[in-house]
Design an enzyme around this catalytic site. Sequence first.
Site, PDB file in Angstrom:
ATOM      1  CB  SER A  33       6.093  28.042  -0.652  1.00  0.00           C
ATOM      2  OG  SER A  33       5.100  28.351   0.276  1.00  0.00           O
ATOM      3  CG  HIS A  64       5.698  25.500   4.277  1.00  0.00           C
ATOM      4  ND1 HIS A  64       6.499  26.576   4.604  1.00  0.00           N
ATOM      5  CD2 HIS A  64       4.984  25.885   3.211  1.00  0.00           C
ATOM      6  CE1 HIS A  64       6.250  27.561   3.761  1.00  0.00           C
ATOM      7  NE2 HIS A  64       5.337  27.172   2.911  1.00  0.00           N
ATOM      8  CG  HIS A  86       1.567  30.455   5.462  1.00  0.00           C
ATOM      9  ND1 HIS A  86       2.016  29.152   5.511  1.00  0.00           N
ATOM     10  CD2 HIS A  86       2.380  31.107   4.596  1.00  0.00           C
ATOM     11  CE1 HIS A  86       3.049  29.020   4.703  1.00  0.00           C
ATOM     12  NE2 HIS A  86       3.307  30.187   4.138  1.00  0.00           N
ATOM     13  CE1 TYR A  88      -2.051  28.498   3.864  1.00  0.00           C
ATOM     14  CE2 TYR A  88      -1.062  30.610   3.291  1.00  0.00           C
ATOM     15  CZ  TYR A  88      -1.008  29.228   3.321  1.00  0.00           C
ATOM     16  OH  TYR A  88       0.093  28.577   2.833  1.00  0.00           O
ATOM     17  CD  GLU A  89      -0.198  26.692   7.589  1.00  0.00           C
ATOM     18  OE1 GLU A  89       0.027  25.537   7.983  1.00  0.00           O
ATOM     19  OE2 GLU A  89       0.697  27.541   7.426  1.00  0.00           O
ATOM     20  CB  ALA A 116       7.003  31.123  -2.961  1.00  0.00           C
ATOM     21  CG  MET A 217      -0.718  34.080   0.480  1.00  0.00           C
ATOM     22  SD  MET A 217      -1.503  32.499   0.144  1.00  0.00           S
ATOM     23  CE  MET A 217      -2.075  32.755  -1.551  1.00  0.00           C
ATOM     24  CB  SER A 218       4.545  34.347   4.438  1.00  0.00           C
ATOM     25  OG  SER A 218       5.523  34.560   3.423  1.00  0.00           O
ATOM     26  CG  ASN A 241       2.916  32.792  -9.295  1.00  0.00           C
ATOM     27  OD1 ASN A 241       3.474  32.597  -8.217  1.00  0.00           O
ATOM     28  ND2 ASN A 241       1.848  33.551  -9.411  1.00  0.00           N
ATOM     29  CG  HIS A 253       0.843  25.055  -3.175  1.00  0.00           C
ATOM     30  ND1 HIS A 253       1.555  26.118  -2.657  1.00  0.00           N
ATOM     31  CD2 HIS A 253       1.209  23.980  -2.433  1.00  0.00           C
ATOM     32  CE1 HIS A 253       2.306  25.704  -1.643  1.00  0.00           C
ATOM     33  NE2 HIS A 253       2.112  24.410  -1.498  1.00  0.00           N
TER      34      HIS A 253
HETATM   35  N1  HPA Z   1      -0.127  35.198  -5.008  1.00  0.00           N
HETATM   36  C1  HPA Z   1      -0.054  35.094  -3.662  1.00  0.00           C
HETATM   37  N2  HPA Z   1       0.860  34.368  -3.041  1.00  0.00           N
HETATM   38  C2  HPA Z   1       1.759  33.720  -3.801  1.00  0.00           C
HETATM   39  C3  HPA Z   1       1.736  33.790  -5.201  1.00  0.00           C
HETATM   40  C4  HPA Z   1       0.740  34.580  -5.836  1.00  0.00           C
HETATM   41  O1  HPA Z   1       0.665  34.688  -7.065  1.00  0.00           O
HETATM   42  N3  HPA Z   1       2.765  33.038  -5.636  1.00  0.00           N
HETATM   43  C5  HPA Z   1       3.377  32.532  -4.544  1.00  0.00           C
HETATM   44  N4  HPA Z   1       2.773  32.941  -3.418  1.00  0.00           N
END
Ligand code: HPA
Length: 279
Positions: A33, A64, A86, A88-89, A116, A217-218, A241, A253
Amino acid sequence: MEGYMTLQDIDQVVEAIRGRTAHKPRIGLILGSGLGAVADMVEKPDIIPTASLPLWPRSTVLGHQGRLLLGSLAGHEVMVLQGRTHYYEGYSMSQVTLPVRVMKRLGVEYLIVTNAAGAIDPSFSPGDLMLITDHIGLISMTGLNPLIGPNIDEFGVRFPDMSQAYDRQLMAVTREVAAEKNILLREGVYTCLSGPSFETPADLRFLHGVGSSAVGMSTVPEVIVARHAGMRVLGISGISNKANLDGNTVTTHEEVLQAGDVIAPKMKALILGVLSKIN
Ligand code: HPA
C-alpha cells in the site's frame, strides 16, 4: 476442487504473460500500500494491467494499481506487482497468492515483498523501514493457510518447513545496504491479520504480548507460498502508523497511503542497493 487454482490455471496465466513480454524475470517484487512508486525504477518495462489477464484477482483498494511490470533493474530481469490483492477483498487464499506461483513458473527465484504496516514496537515511528526477520502467521495459524487444499507437487512438498522463511543472506545484504546508504532500518516480526478493520487496543496489546513488532493485512500468505516453492524471500515493511495500544488515536487508510510517500524513496534506494549486490 472449487476455489483452488490448479497448475493448469496458473500456467494459463503464465502463457498470457509470456505472450506479452520477452523478459524472463529472476526477481519478483510485490509492492504494498502506497509503495507503487517503487515500480518507477524499472527500466523499459512491459506493462500488463492485471485486469487483462485470465484468472487474476482484481485489486480493489485505493493505492493498489493492479499492474505487472516486466523489465530490468540493477542488471536483473524483474517482475513487479504494483498492487496486490488481499484476503479481505473477498478472494480465496489461492487467488491472493496466484501472483507468487505465476512468478515461480516464469522463473523467479528471489521474491522481495513489501507492505505497509502499523508499528507495535513503541520505538518505531511512521516513515521507518522494518526488515522482516520472521512472521507470526496469525491468519494462517487460524485456518487460512494458502497451502490448504490439494498440494501441487510441482511447487513443493505437502508439509513445507518455515524455519527460515526470510532468507538470512538477503537480510545480511539488506543490513549492509542500509548502513552504506544511511537508511535507518528497524527489524522485527510481522504479524498478518485478515483485516479490513484495524485492530482494537486489546488486539494490539495481545499482539505486543506475543512478540509482534508490526501488524498488517498481507505478505504472510505470499511468503508461505513462495517458501513452499523454494523461492528465497526478503520482506520489508514500511511503517505507516503507530498502533494505537491505548485507544487514544485513530488509524486511517489515508495516513497509510501518505506515509508511503515518505517511505517509497527509501524503499527504492534499499531495494536498488540489494539488487546490485545479488549475483
Ligand atoms: N494495522 C493493520 N494493517 C495496517 C496498519 C495497521 O495499523 N497500518 C498499515 N497496515
